[in-house]
Design an enzyme around this catalytic site. Structure first.
Site, PDB file in Angstrom:
ATOM      1  N   ASP A   1       0.865  -1.189   0.000  1.00 21.28           N
ATOM      2  CA  ASP A   1       0.000   0.000   0.000  1.00 21.28           C
ATOM      3  C   ASP A   1       0.898   1.235   0.000  1.00 21.28           C
ATOM      4  OD1 ASP A   1      -1.757  -2.100   0.534  1.00 21.28           O
ATOM      5  OD2 ASP A   1      -3.032  -0.904   1.849  1.00 21.28           O
TER       6      ASP A   1
ATOM      7  N   LYS B   1      -6.939   3.497  -3.018  1.00 19.41           N
ATOM      8  CA  LYS B   1      -7.360   3.464  -1.612  1.00 19.41           C
ATOM      9  C   LYS B   1      -7.559   4.897  -1.133  1.00 19.41           C
ATOM     10  CE  LYS B   1      -5.214   2.017   2.822  1.00 19.41           C
ATOM     11  NZ  LYS B   1      -4.107   1.246   3.411  1.00 19.41           N
TER      12      LYS B   1
ATOM     13  N   LYS C   1     -10.384   0.423  -2.197  1.00 17.18           N
ATOM     14  CA  LYS C   1     -10.241   0.161  -0.763  1.00 17.18           C
ATOM     15  C   LYS C   1     -10.493   1.429   0.043  1.00 17.18           C
ATOM     16  CE  LYS C   1      -6.881  -1.296   2.787  1.00 17.18           C
ATOM     17  NZ  LYS C   1      -5.551  -1.894   3.052  1.00 17.18           N
TER      18      LYS C   1
END
Length: 318
Positions: A155, A218, A254
């Site tokens: 991430d 995300k 996400k």
């Protein structure tokens, strides 16, 4: 996870023309929040589905090998076995989607999961998380080290300075380099939407991140003052839809930060189903970044099974 997103050449013309209609976004959010939520066994089924999409996360300064180990065991068995048995789900392999930790804790998580004979993936934040304000070479090295320690998902955080100053080409180039450093690991790009200023910037950053090869986009690090909100989600998933229509590649989404209740997880599923369709209702294309959400889902499932709410000491800690 889904097939890798190969990315595409940066289309600056497309990026420059984007304008987001804020009122239309807010109206759409009202419609989605106005839907009646599911009840009884249908709600319980969707809550179990939500569990399988959680990236169970610990990103604290006091993380130790022991609390990472406990997190991994909780990820492998997120809902008490007796509750699953009463729902006839005890043999269906219900686990969270992944565990998410800092780069320095990746080796601990990998070792814990291996010892438990689990193939659950480890996700690591990287690239100077949460601010992304370290030199590029340091950020790249962090990605490489996390992958070397066994992280299957990375991430990364985008450089918000580049987004805020409209340096889309430079941002694209940075993310391409992160993509390369990830090797075979899947890459999720954190936009830190609370620091991007406008919905138009959120859309542009989403699109540039996908063009650069992100497998997921995300919302947040969870460390900003504004994290996962429904209006921002609408903007980001519309960008995912546009990218899919343009390239044929499905990019995941996400939301992360501030998602704490079972009810909220149901609204997120409703939003995904309506905006992107059933294909996105699985861990390959949808993740919930959360640490305390699982505890509330387990309480709701306990209530569904027994008709009573559990005291917090009756359920294992997430």
């Amino acid at each position: 996870m889904s097939a890798r997103n190969p990315g595409m050449k940066l289309d600056l013309e497309w990026i420059s023309k984007v304008r987001v209609n804020t009122q239309a976004v807010l109206k759409r959010v009202q419609q989605i929040q106005g839907h009646k939520l599911l009840k009884k066994q249908w709600q319980a089924a969707w809550l179990l589905k939500a569990v399988t999409c959680i990236d169970l996360t610990t990103l604290a300064g006091d993380d130790t090998p022991s609390n990472v180990h406990r997190l991994c065991l909780k990820a492998i068995q997120p809902i008490r076995q007796d509750l699953l048995r009463k729902m006839d789900m005890h043999d269906k392999g219900v686990t969270t989607a992944a565990v998410c930790v800092y780069p320095s804790r990746v080796a601990d998580a990998v070792a814990s999961l291996k010892a438990a004979n689990s193939s659950l993936p480890v996700a690591s934040v990287a690239t100077g998380f949460p601010a992304g304000q370290t030199p590029l070479e340091t950020r790249l090295q962090e990605v490489r080290m996390a992958v070397a320690d066994g992280a299957a998902e990375i991430d990364i955080v985008i450089n918000r300075t580049l987004a805020l100053t409209g340096q889309w080409e430079a941002m694209y180039d940075e993310i391409r380099q992160f993509r390369e450093a990830c090797g075979d690991a899947h890459m999720k790009s954190i936009l830190a939407i609370g620091e991007l200023g406008t919905y138009t910037n959120v859309y542009k950053a989403s699109m540039v991140a996908m063009m650069a090869g992100s497998d997921f986009i995300k919302t947040s690090t969870g460390k900003e003052s504004v994290n996962a909100t429904y209006p921002v989600a609408i903007v980001m998933v519309r960008a995912i839809r546009d990218y899919y229509l343009c390239t044929g590649h499905k990019v995941g989404f996400k939301p992360a930060g501030g998602i704490r209740t079972a009810q909220e997880s149901l609204v997120w599923f409703s939003l995904m189903k309506e905006e992107l369709g059933n294909d996105w209702l699985c861990p390959h294309l949808f993740r919930l970044g959360a640490s305390s959400l699982l505890a509330d889902i387990e309480r709701q499932i306990y209530h569904h099974v027994s008709g009573q709410y559990a005291a917090y000491h009756e359920l294992p800690m997430a």
